[in-house]
Design a protein around this motif. Structure first.
Motif, short mmCIF file in Angstrom:
data_model
loop_
_atom_site.label_atom_id
_atom_site.label_comp_id
_atom_site.label_asym_id
_atom_site.label_seq_id
_atom_site.Cartn_x
_atom_site.Cartn_y
_atom_site.Cartn_z
N ARG A 51 6.47 -6.75 3.66
CA ARG A 51 5.94 -7.96 4.26
C ARG A 51 5.13 -8.80 3.26
N ILE A 52 4.28 -8.17 2.50
CA ILE A 52 3.43 -8.92 1.58
C ILE A 52 4.19 -9.34 0.34
N LEU A 53 4.87 -8.40 -0.32
CA LEU A 53 5.58 -8.69 -1.56
C LEU A 53 7.02 -9.12 -1.35
N ASN A 54 7.54 -8.96 -0.13
CA ASN A 54 8.94 -9.28 0.14
C ASN A 54 9.86 -8.49 -0.81
N PHE A 55 9.54 -7.20 -0.98
CA PHE A 55 10.23 -6.31 -1.91
C PHE A 55 10.79 -5.14 -1.10
N PRO A 56 12.09 -5.17 -0.75
CA PRO A 56 12.69 -4.03 -0.03
C PRO A 56 12.61 -2.77 -0.89
N ASP A 57 11.83 -1.81 -0.47
CA ASP A 57 11.54 -0.64 -1.31
C ASP A 57 11.90 0.65 -0.59
N LEU A 58 12.90 1.34 -1.12
CA LEU A 58 13.29 2.65 -0.59
C LEU A 58 12.67 3.79 -1.37
N ALA B 101 0.74 -14.75 -2.13
CA ALA B 101 1.45 -15.94 -2.61
C ALA B 101 2.70 -15.56 -3.38
N THR B 102 2.61 -14.48 -4.15
CA THR B 102 3.77 -14.01 -4.91
C THR B 102 4.91 -13.62 -3.99
N GLY B 103 4.58 -12.94 -2.90
CA GLY B 103 5.62 -12.54 -1.96
C GLY B 103 6.17 -13.71 -1.16
N ALA B 104 5.31 -14.68 -0.85
CA ALA B 104 5.75 -15.82 -0.04
C ALA B 104 6.59 -16.81 -0.84
N ASN B 105 6.17 -17.11 -2.06
CA ASN B 105 6.87 -18.09 -2.88
C ASN B 105 6.58 -17.83 -4.36
N PRO B 106 7.38 -16.99 -5.02
CA PRO B 106 7.10 -16.63 -6.42
C PRO B 106 7.07 -17.83 -7.35
N ARG B 107 7.95 -18.80 -7.14
CA ARG B 107 7.99 -19.96 -8.02
C ARG B 107 6.71 -20.77 -7.92
N MET B 108 6.26 -20.97 -6.71
CA MET B 108 5.00 -21.70 -6.52
C MET B 108 3.83 -20.91 -7.10
N ILE C 292 -0.23 -17.69 -11.61
CA ILE C 292 -0.30 -16.29 -11.21
C ILE C 292 0.75 -15.49 -11.99
N ALA C 293 0.33 -14.38 -12.56
CA ALA C 293 1.27 -13.49 -13.26
C ALA C 293 2.02 -12.67 -12.23
N THR C 294 3.10 -13.21 -11.70
CA THR C 294 3.79 -12.60 -10.56
C THR C 294 4.34 -11.21 -10.88
N ALA C 295 4.81 -11.00 -12.11
CA ALA C 295 5.36 -9.69 -12.46
C ALA C 295 4.27 -8.62 -12.39
N ARG C 296 3.12 -8.92 -12.96
CA ARG C 296 2.02 -7.95 -12.94
C ARG C 296 1.52 -7.71 -11.52
N VAL C 297 1.42 -8.77 -10.73
CA VAL C 297 0.95 -8.64 -9.36
C VAL C 297 1.93 -7.79 -8.55
N THR C 298 3.22 -8.01 -8.74
CA THR C 298 4.22 -7.22 -8.04
C THR C 298 4.13 -5.75 -8.42
N ALA C 299 3.94 -5.48 -9.71
CA ALA C 299 3.83 -4.10 -10.17
C ALA C 299 2.61 -3.41 -9.55
N VAL C 300 1.49 -4.12 -9.49
CA VAL C 300 0.29 -3.56 -8.87
C VAL C 300 0.53 -3.30 -7.39
#
Length: 300
Positions: free
Chosen positions: A28-35, A163-170, A176-184
Protein backbone atom coordinates in the motif's frame (compact mmCIF):
# COMPACT_ATOMS: atom_id res chain seq x y z
CA UNK A 1 -15.88 -21.95 19.86
CA UNK A 2 -14.40 -22.44 23.34
CA UNK A 3 -12.09 -20.11 25.26
CA UNK A 4 -8.94 -21.95 24.17
CA UNK A 5 -9.83 -21.61 20.49
CA UNK A 6 -10.80 -17.96 20.95
CA UNK A 7 -7.59 -16.95 22.71
CA UNK A 8 -5.56 -19.03 20.26
CA UNK A 9 -7.12 -17.14 17.36
CA UNK A 10 -6.37 -13.81 19.07
CA UNK A 11 -2.76 -14.88 19.63
CA UNK A 12 -2.19 -15.94 16.02
CA UNK A 13 -4.07 -12.86 14.78
CA UNK A 14 -1.73 -10.58 16.73
CA UNK A 15 1.39 -12.37 15.46
CA UNK A 16 0.17 -12.17 11.89
CA UNK A 17 -0.73 -8.54 12.55
CA UNK A 18 2.99 -7.88 12.20
CA UNK A 19 2.85 -9.60 8.81
CA UNK A 20 -0.13 -7.43 7.88
CA UNK A 21 1.82 -4.30 8.80
CA UNK A 22 4.73 -5.44 6.64
CA UNK A 23 2.44 -6.20 3.72
CA UNK A 24 0.69 -2.84 4.15
CA UNK A 25 4.03 -1.04 4.03
CA UNK A 26 5.16 -2.77 0.83
CA UNK A 27 1.87 -3.11 -1.06
CA UNK A 28 0.00 0.00 0.00
CA UNK A 29 2.67 2.53 0.92
CA UNK A 30 5.43 1.64 -1.56
CA UNK A 31 3.18 0.06 -4.20
CA UNK A 32 5.72 -2.80 -4.33
CA UNK A 33 4.16 -6.28 -4.76
CA UNK A 34 6.42 -8.29 -2.45
CA UNK A 35 6.33 -12.07 -2.09
CA UNK A 36 9.51 -12.10 -0.02
CA UNK A 37 7.34 -12.42 3.10
CA UNK A 38 6.78 -16.12 2.36
CA UNK A 39 10.50 -16.54 2.96
CA UNK A 40 11.22 -13.85 5.56
CA UNK A 41 8.55 -15.17 7.97
CA UNK A 42 10.22 -18.60 8.34
CA UNK A 43 13.59 -16.84 8.17
CA UNK A 44 12.77 -14.97 11.38
CA UNK A 45 11.62 -18.21 13.00
CA UNK A 46 14.71 -20.10 11.81
CA UNK A 47 17.21 -17.49 13.01
CA UNK A 48 15.55 -17.03 16.40
CA UNK A 49 15.10 -20.76 17.03
CA UNK A 50 18.63 -21.70 15.97
CA UNK A 51 20.24 -19.02 18.12
CA UNK A 52 18.09 -19.88 21.15
CA UNK A 53 18.98 -23.57 20.87
CA UNK A 54 22.63 -22.51 20.64
CA UNK A 55 22.34 -20.70 23.99
CA UNK A 56 21.85 -17.13 22.82
CA UNK A 57 19.55 -14.89 24.85
CA UNK A 58 16.01 -15.01 23.35
CA UNK A 59 15.81 -11.22 23.05
CA UNK A 60 19.10 -11.03 21.19
CA UNK A 61 17.97 -13.95 19.02
CA UNK A 62 14.75 -12.09 18.21
CA UNK A 63 16.72 -8.95 17.34
CA UNK A 64 18.96 -11.02 15.04
CA UNK A 65 15.83 -12.39 13.36
CA UNK A 66 14.61 -8.84 12.71
CA UNK A 67 17.96 -7.90 11.16
CA UNK A 68 17.89 -11.02 8.98
CA UNK A 69 14.41 -10.11 7.74
CA UNK A 70 15.58 -6.59 6.93
CA UNK A 71 18.48 -8.00 4.90
CA UNK A 72 16.06 -10.23 2.97
CA UNK A 73 13.99 -7.18 2.08
CA UNK A 74 17.12 -5.33 0.99
CA UNK A 75 18.05 -8.19 -1.34
CA UNK A 76 14.69 -7.92 -3.09
CA UNK A 77 15.04 -4.14 -3.32
CA UNK A 78 18.55 -4.39 -4.80
CA UNK A 79 17.45 -6.95 -7.40
CA UNK A 80 14.69 -4.59 -8.47
CA UNK A 81 16.37 -1.20 -8.17
CA UNK A 82 19.97 -1.98 -9.05
CA UNK A 83 19.55 -4.75 -11.61
CA UNK A 84 16.15 -3.80 -13.05
CA UNK A 85 14.40 -7.09 -12.30
CA UNK A 86 10.61 -6.75 -12.12
CA UNK A 87 9.61 -6.29 -8.47
CA UNK A 88 7.32 -9.32 -8.44
CA UNK A 89 9.96 -11.55 -9.99
CA UNK A 90 12.68 -10.15 -7.70
CA UNK A 91 10.62 -11.02 -4.63
CA UNK A 92 9.90 -14.52 -5.97
CA UNK A 93 13.63 -15.11 -6.53
CA UNK A 94 14.42 -14.02 -2.98
CA UNK A 95 11.60 -16.14 -1.58
CA UNK A 96 12.86 -19.24 -3.39
CA UNK A 97 16.43 -18.62 -2.26
CA UNK A 98 15.32 -18.17 1.35
CA UNK A 99 13.90 -21.70 1.45
CA UNK A 100 17.41 -23.10 1.05
CA UNK A 101 18.85 -20.41 3.34
CA UNK A 102 16.39 -21.36 6.10
CA UNK A 103 17.33 -25.03 5.75
CA UNK A 104 21.00 -24.09 6.00
CA UNK A 105 20.38 -21.98 9.11
CA UNK A 106 18.44 -24.69 10.96
CA UNK A 107 20.42 -27.61 9.58
CA UNK A 108 17.20 -29.61 9.41
CA UNK A 109 13.55 -29.00 8.44
CA UNK A 110 12.45 -28.00 11.95
CA UNK A 111 13.80 -26.99 15.36
CA UNK A 112 11.97 -27.61 18.65
CA UNK A 113 11.87 -24.92 21.36
CA UNK A 114 9.60 -26.61 23.89
CA UNK A 115 12.31 -26.96 26.55
CA UNK A 116 14.22 -23.79 25.63
CA UNK A 117 13.90 -20.30 27.17
CA UNK A 118 11.95 -17.80 25.08
CA UNK A 119 10.85 -14.17 25.33
CA UNK A 120 7.93 -15.48 27.40
CA UNK A 121 10.15 -17.05 30.08
CA UNK A 122 10.79 -13.90 32.19
CA UNK A 123 7.02 -13.31 32.48
CA UNK A 124 6.03 -16.85 33.45
CA UNK A 125 6.60 -16.03 37.11
CA UNK A 126 3.78 -13.48 37.11
CA UNK A 127 1.23 -16.20 37.75
CA UNK A 128 -0.45 -16.02 34.35
CA UNK A 129 -0.97 -19.22 32.42
CA UNK A 130 0.40 -19.50 28.89
CA UNK A 131 -3.18 -19.32 27.63
CA UNK A 132 -3.40 -15.66 28.67
CA UNK A 133 0.30 -14.74 28.67
CA UNK A 134 0.87 -15.33 24.95
CA UNK A 135 -1.97 -13.08 23.70
CA UNK A 136 -1.02 -10.41 26.26
CA UNK A 137 2.64 -10.37 25.21
CA UNK A 138 1.61 -10.42 21.55
CA UNK A 139 -0.65 -7.43 22.11
CA UNK A 140 2.10 -5.43 23.82
CA UNK A 141 4.66 -6.14 21.08
CA UNK A 142 2.22 -5.47 18.24
CA UNK A 143 0.94 -2.27 19.87
CA UNK A 144 4.49 -0.93 20.23
CA UNK A 145 5.43 -1.81 16.65
CA UNK A 146 2.17 -0.38 15.27
CA UNK A 147 2.66 2.88 17.20
CA UNK A 148 6.22 3.19 15.87
CA UNK A 149 5.13 2.54 12.27
CA UNK A 150 2.22 5.00 12.53
CA UNK A 151 4.60 7.63 13.94
CA UNK A 152 7.21 6.89 11.27
CA UNK A 153 4.73 7.30 8.42
CA UNK A 154 3.75 10.81 9.52
CA UNK A 155 7.37 12.01 9.80
CA UNK A 156 9.08 13.77 6.91
CA UNK A 157 10.86 10.57 5.89
CA UNK A 158 7.60 8.65 6.10
CA UNK A 159 5.91 11.26 3.93
CA UNK A 160 8.70 10.89 1.36
CA UNK A 161 8.12 7.13 1.41
CA UNK A 162 4.40 7.59 0.85
CA UNK A 163 5.14 10.03 -1.99
CA UNK A 164 7.52 7.50 -3.55
CA UNK A 165 4.81 4.86 -3.60
CA UNK A 166 2.12 7.24 -4.83
CA UNK A 167 4.09 8.93 -7.62
CA UNK A 168 7.81 8.10 -8.00
CA UNK A 169 8.36 10.61 -10.79
CA UNK A 170 6.90 13.45 -8.78
CA UNK A 171 8.88 12.34 -5.73
CA UNK A 172 12.14 12.42 -7.68
CA UNK A 173 11.25 15.88 -8.98
CA UNK A 174 10.95 17.00 -5.36
CA UNK A 175 14.46 15.76 -4.63
CA UNK A 176 13.52 12.49 -2.91
CA UNK A 177 15.98 9.63 -3.36
CA UNK A 178 13.28 7.14 -4.31
CA UNK A 179 15.62 4.15 -4.66
CA UNK A 180 16.99 4.58 -1.15
CA UNK A 181 13.55 5.21 0.31
CA UNK A 182 12.19 2.07 -1.36
CA UNK A 183 15.09 0.00 -0.03
CA UNK A 184 14.49 1.28 3.50
CA UNK A 185 10.77 0.55 3.20
CA UNK A 186 11.39 -2.99 1.99
CA UNK A 187 13.83 -3.58 4.84
CA UNK A 188 11.29 -2.34 7.39
CA UNK A 189 8.52 -4.41 5.85
CA UNK A 190 10.39 -7.70 5.98
CA UNK A 191 11.89 -6.89 9.38
CA UNK A 192 8.36 -6.77 10.82
CA UNK A 193 7.45 -10.01 9.06
CA UNK A 194 10.59 -11.71 10.45
CA UNK A 195 9.69 -10.43 13.93
CA UNK A 196 6.31 -12.10 13.50
CA UNK A 197 8.06 -15.33 12.51
CA UNK A 198 10.37 -15.17 15.54
CA UNK A 199 7.41 -14.65 17.91
CA UNK A 200 5.44 -17.41 16.18
CA UNK A 201 8.28 -19.89 16.74
CA UNK A 202 8.70 -18.99 20.40
CA UNK A 203 4.99 -18.96 21.19
CA UNK A 204 4.35 -22.29 19.46
CA UNK A 205 7.55 -24.04 20.50
CA UNK A 206 8.98 -24.82 17.09
CA UNK A 207 10.35 -23.39 13.86
CA UNK A 208 9.66 -25.16 10.58
CA UNK A 209 10.85 -24.41 7.07
CA UNK A 210 7.27 -24.67 5.72
CA UNK A 211 5.53 -22.22 8.07
CA UNK A 212 5.91 -19.43 5.52
CA UNK A 213 3.68 -21.08 2.92
CA UNK A 214 0.77 -18.75 2.19
CA UNK A 215 2.03 -15.97 4.47
CA UNK A 216 1.51 -13.37 1.76
CA UNK A 217 -2.12 -14.47 1.37
CA UNK A 218 -2.72 -14.15 5.10
CA UNK A 219 -1.12 -10.70 5.16
CA UNK A 220 -3.12 -9.49 2.18
CA UNK A 221 -6.30 -10.93 3.64
CA UNK A 222 -5.74 -8.97 6.85
CA UNK A 223 -5.04 -5.73 4.98
CA UNK A 224 -7.99 -6.13 2.61
CA UNK A 225 -10.37 -7.20 5.38
CA UNK A 226 -9.34 -4.24 7.52
CA UNK A 227 -9.84 -1.80 4.66
CA UNK A 228 -13.17 -3.39 3.70
CA UNK A 229 -14.61 -3.29 7.22
CA UNK A 230 -13.19 0.04 8.42
CA UNK A 231 -13.23 3.27 6.50
CA UNK A 232 -9.55 3.97 6.09
CA UNK A 233 -8.73 7.68 6.34
CA UNK A 234 -5.08 8.37 7.06
CA UNK A 235 -2.18 6.09 7.85
CA UNK A 236 -2.90 5.83 11.59
CA UNK A 237 -6.37 4.43 10.97
CA UNK A 238 -4.94 2.19 8.24
CA UNK A 239 -2.40 0.71 10.65
CA UNK A 240 -5.10 0.00 13.22
CA UNK A 241 -7.34 -1.46 10.49
CA UNK A 242 -4.55 -3.87 9.46
CA UNK A 243 -4.23 -5.19 13.01
CA UNK A 244 -7.97 -5.50 13.54
CA UNK A 245 -8.32 -7.10 10.12
CA UNK A 246 -5.73 -9.72 11.06
CA UNK A 247 -7.49 -10.55 14.32
CA UNK A 248 -10.94 -10.69 12.71
CA UNK A 249 -9.58 -12.85 9.91
CA UNK A 250 -8.20 -15.42 12.36
CA UNK A 251 -11.43 -15.33 14.38
CA UNK A 252 -13.45 -15.92 11.21
CA UNK A 253 -11.29 -18.93 10.35
CA UNK A 254 -11.58 -20.29 13.91
CA UNK A 255 -15.36 -19.90 13.82
CA UNK A 256 -15.59 -21.59 10.44
CA UNK A 257 -13.44 -24.54 11.50
CA UNK A 258 -15.25 -24.93 14.84
CA UNK A 259 -18.77 -24.66 13.41
CA UNK A 260 -20.20 -28.18 13.38
CA UNK A 261 -22.93 -27.10 10.96
CA UNK A 262 -20.40 -26.38 8.22
CA UNK A 263 -18.55 -29.64 8.75
CA UNK A 264 -15.16 -28.12 7.98
CA UNK A 265 -11.89 -29.71 9.08
CA UNK A 266 -8.34 -28.45 9.56
CA UNK A 267 -7.55 -29.71 6.06
CA UNK A 268 -10.04 -27.13 4.71
CA UNK A 269 -7.99 -24.19 6.03
CA UNK A 270 -6.77 -23.14 2.59
CA UNK A 271 -10.31 -23.30 1.20
CA UNK A 272 -11.63 -21.12 4.03
CA UNK A 273 -8.76 -18.69 3.50
CA UNK A 274 -9.48 -18.41 -0.23
CA UNK A 275 -13.19 -17.82 0.37
CA UNK A 276 -12.57 -15.13 3.00
CA UNK A 277 -10.05 -13.31 0.80
CA UNK A 278 -12.43 -13.47 -2.17
CA UNK A 279 -15.26 -12.04 -0.07
CA UNK A 280 -13.01 -9.25 1.21
CA UNK A 281 -12.18 -8.37 -2.39
CA UNK A 282 -15.75 -8.62 -3.66
CA UNK A 283 -17.60 -6.75 -0.90
CA UNK A 284 -16.06 -3.30 -1.52
CA UNK A 285 -16.91 -3.63 -5.22
CA UNK A 286 -20.50 -4.55 -4.39
CA UNK A 287 -20.87 -1.60 -2.06
CA UNK A 288 -19.69 1.05 -4.51
CA UNK A 289 -22.29 0.46 -7.29
CA UNK A 290 -25.09 0.68 -4.74
CA UNK A 291 -23.68 3.91 -3.42
CA UNK A 292 -23.49 5.27 -6.96
CA UNK A 293 -27.12 4.29 -7.68
CA UNK A 294 -28.29 6.04 -4.52
CA UNK A 295 -26.30 9.13 -5.42
CA UNK A 296 -27.73 9.25 -8.93
CA UNK A 297 -31.23 8.68 -7.58
CA UNK A 298 -30.91 11.65 -5.27
CA UNK A 299 -30.06 14.02 -8.13
CA UNK A 300 -32.99 16.10 -9.47
Amino acid sequence: MNLVSFLGAIEIGLVYGLVALGVYLSFRILNFPDLTVDGSFPLGAAVAATLIVSGVDPYLATLAAVVAGALAGLVTAVLNLRFGILHLLASILTMIALYSVNLRIMGRPNVALITEPTVLTPFEGLGLSGLYLKPLLGFVVVAIVAAMIAWFLITNYGLSMRATGANPRMARAQGIATARVTAVGMALSNAMVALGGALFAQMNGFADVTIGTGTIVVGLAAVIAGEAIFRVRGVVIAVVACLLGSILYRLAIALALNADVLGLKAADLNLVTAVLVALALILPGVRNPLKGLLTRGAKP
